[in-house]
Design a protein around this motif. Structure first.
Motif: not given
Length: 202
Positions: A5-7, A167-169, A195-196, A200-202
């Motif tokens: 998830s982005r969150y 929560s996921d979206i 957004e985390d 996403n960069e990892a």
């Protein structure tokens, strides 16, 4: 299967203090499912469990159980919003399709659908979506593509109304009664998740 998830640190249920009592009751009822059916038989429910898990690529028990409960309520109510000319009623279409699915799996593999390997299940689902499922004589009474589309729409309707998926979206739940304040593109209200970006960069 591992869910991403982005969150990852967001839980929409932490926002329920801002909802009215009616909304809070509805959303909480989606978290605490019963698994007691008024329409579905046990074998039908287990076929749906495998089908919906594969369709949404998600096997979290609490989410999929809610989807199955939604099927049960929808089929048991006898109501449907729309139906194409020539299609059987929703409950008849889904029950007939599940019956044909079970018969076909028993005939070809001597197993229930939910006992088959995922790759074989996916192939059967693909064949049904294209109206090409075998054995043809078993599927003859069932409009396969209509069956698949109804299964798809019911699954999506339920899946994306579950709080865990919200929560996921990054959906922060009902805005009423507090409403939105920041309305411009890209702006978030303080209660909406961010957004985390590091993830996403990892």
């Amino acid at each position: 299967m591992k869910r991403t998830s982005r969150y990852p640190f967001y839980d929409v249920m932490n926002e329920q203090r801002a909802w009215d009592d009616h909304t809070r009751h509805i959303v909480n009822s989606r978290v605490h499912t019963e698994g007691e059916y008024v329409f579905l038989m046990t074998v039908e429910a287990e076929m749906l469990r495998s089908w919906c898990s594969l369709l949404m690529d998600d096997n979290r028990p609490e989410v999929i159980q809610y989807v199955i409960d939604h099927f049960d309520q929808s089929l048991g109510s006898g109501k449907e919003s729309q139906r194409k000319p020539g299609e059987p009623p929703l409950s008849q279409l889904v029950r007939g399709g599940l019956h044909a699915l079970d018969q076909a799996c028993q005939s070809m593999f001597t197993e229930h659908f939910f006992h088959l390997e995922a790759a074989r299940q996916k192939q059967i689902m693909t064949d049904i979506s294209e109206g090409q499922a075998l054995p043809a004589e078993i599927w003859k009474p069932v409009p396969q593509t209509a069956f698949f589309q109804k299964m798809l729409s019911l699954t999506i309707d339920a899946y994306y109304s579950h709080p865990k998926i919200w929560s996921d979206i990054g959906y922060a739940g009902p805005a009423y009664p507090r409403g939105y304040v920041r309305m411009d593109l890209g702006q978030l209200d303080p209660w909406e998740p961010k957004e985390d970006t590091k993830k996403n960069e990892a």
